[in-house]
Structure formats: C-alpha cells, structure tokens
Design a protein around this motif. Sequence first.
Motif, short mmCIF file in Angstrom:
data_model
loop_
_atom_site.label_atom_id
_atom_site.label_comp_id
_atom_site.label_asym_id
_atom_site.label_seq_id
_atom_site.Cartn_x
_atom_site.Cartn_y
_atom_site.Cartn_z
N ASN A 138 -14.27 32.02 135.94
CA ASN A 138 -14.49 30.74 135.13
C ASN A 138 -14.98 31.15 133.54
O ASN A 138 -15.56 32.15 133.22
N SER B 160 -13.48 20.02 136.25
CA SER B 160 -12.82 21.47 136.25
C SER B 160 -14.03 22.42 136.88
O SER B 160 -15.05 21.88 137.15
N ASN B 161 -13.68 23.57 137.08
CA ASN B 161 -14.59 24.44 137.81
C ASN B 161 -15.69 24.75 136.91
O ASN B 161 -16.82 24.74 137.41
N GLU B 162 -15.43 24.69 135.52
CA GLU B 162 -16.57 24.98 134.67
C GLU B 162 -17.59 23.84 134.71
O GLU B 162 -18.66 24.01 134.65
#
Length: 330
Positions: free
Chosen positions: A43, A285-287
């Motif tokens: 990420n 989102s992954n972030e």
Amino acid sequence: MCSSVAAVKAALPNNKKRIQNNLRFFLTVFLTGLFFIFFFKKNDATQVLCLIEDVSRTKLGSIAVLSLFSAAILVPLEFRWILKAVGPSISFGEAMFIRMAAAPLKGVFPLKAGEFFVCGYLKWKRSVPVTQSLQTIMISMFLAAVVLLMIILTGLMFNGNAAALKGAAVLTVMAGTLVLAVRFLKQHGTNNRVRGFLERLTAVARFFRSEKRKILKILGLAILIELIEVIIFFSLARTLAIDIPFAKALFAVPAIMFITNLPFTLFGLGTRELAVLYFFSGNASNEALLSCGLLYSLVCYLLPAIAGLLPLPFFLKALMSRNPEGGGLR
C-alpha cells in the motif's frame, strides 16, 4: 566437583526456558515488523501517513479520552467487582494501579500472559491466593468472550449475506479454538498444571451458578467496556470519512478484538490491521482502512499501555520486594 556439576545441571532447565522466552519474544517482534513491511510494500505508505495527519486532533483527542476512561476507570472497576465477588477486596485506587500497570505487560506477553504479574502482585502485597486471582482473571476473560459473542451475533442479525459469511467464518474459528482447547484438556488431564486449570475452571463455573446477581452487574459493565471499543473504532472510521454501517462494526470489531488475542505480534499489531482490511475491504481503500487500523491500535491498545508505563516501575518494584503490606486486604 560433584556439587558444581549438580548446580550446572539444575541451572540448565532455567537457562533453556530463558532462551526459549527470548526467542519467542524476538520472533514476536520480527513478525510484527514483517506485517508492517508487508502492509507498506503493498500500500501507499505516504497516503496512509497523510490520512492520519489530516485527522482532526480534537476528534482524535476526544476518542483517546474515551479510551483512557475505559482503561483507567471501567476496566479497574470490573476487576475490583469480580475480585470482591470471588472473596478478597481492594480499593478502587489499587485496582486502577494494578490494571494500568499490567496494560503494557499484557501487550508484550502473548495470550495476556502479563496477567500473571497481577497474580504475583496480589499474592505478595495483599496475600490473595493465586487461585483466587486466577479465578478473577478467568471470569473477566470468560465474560469478555461471552460479550463479544453476543455483540457479534447481534451485529450479524442486522447485516447482509456477505457480512454473515465473514461472521460465520469468525465463529467457526472461535468454535474450532474451543474444540482444540477441550481436546487438549482431555489429552493432558493427568498433567498437574492442566488439572489445576480444570479445578479453577470448575470454581469459575460454581461462581457463575451461585453469584447470579453479582454476575449480572459485572456483565453489564463488561458489555459497556466492549461496546465502547466498538464505538471508538466506528468513530475513528467516521473521522477518516470511511462509511461503515454501525451494524457492521457491531459484528466486525468484536471479531477483530478476538483475532487481536492471537499470540503472534506485539500488542496485536499487524494482525489487527489485517483483520480490519479483511472485514471492511468493501468500504474504503486499503490505505484508508490501514490508517483506521493503525489509529485504532494506537488509541485502544498503545495509548493505555503508554499510560501504564507511569505506574509500571512502582508495580514491578512492589512485586519484586515481596513484602506484604500491613493491614492485609483493604
């Protein structure tokens, strides 16, 4: 000469155990670091840090205060109530001192093994038998597990099929863990330690049957403690503009809390963030989720542990002195 050889042989088991503990600790640190290397490799680390930096300090401060209130007030209160119900009684101030000082120890030692320091303190400073302090800890852990399961099931009732599948997976893991534990106890029933554990477990069962009114009061407090953690996570997600239905947080956060107790990393770091990514993958989102997981770890686990560093030296000093204070239990 013979006495020297005997002394060396006697010291070998202790040295072996010390080496094993050191290896286990370094492996835990290594796995923790490995998780974060994996996260930031997969990420955008810069975006994660920017998201954390943009969080409202006022909101984050309010959430942190709520976390500290739970850790410094509610958790010691629950501990004091359970200990008093089991037999001995201590002041609320001492209960706060014990629970806060134990917070960093619980994070460093896997499976909350840091609780044994609490048993040692109560034994040496308050003459509380280890069986009673262990019973107190077991009751607390059992209540926490029951409450988490209740919240998970409540959350699943208000979620769709996808959430139900993930929840079912968690419940399967929990059930599998229980089955493995039962099998272990059956296979090692003749072992002295296991026999002692079973005796304490039986004592806990007797306590639940005989102290129903007290248990209801303690159960209510346990529900409040666990719900506060759900609210903290939900609030952090909202602060990061992550749209998570509260019903989903109701089943996912307790599951994350359960996963956090797996003895792989320091303070559950890494495993907790991975669980956040798993349960809320469709919400942001992954972030953003990684930012939320990191803030969750900071506020709910690292912050109480950092606060616990203040009384920790006094706690360890009192533990090592092994001189019971006059007056017995308060």
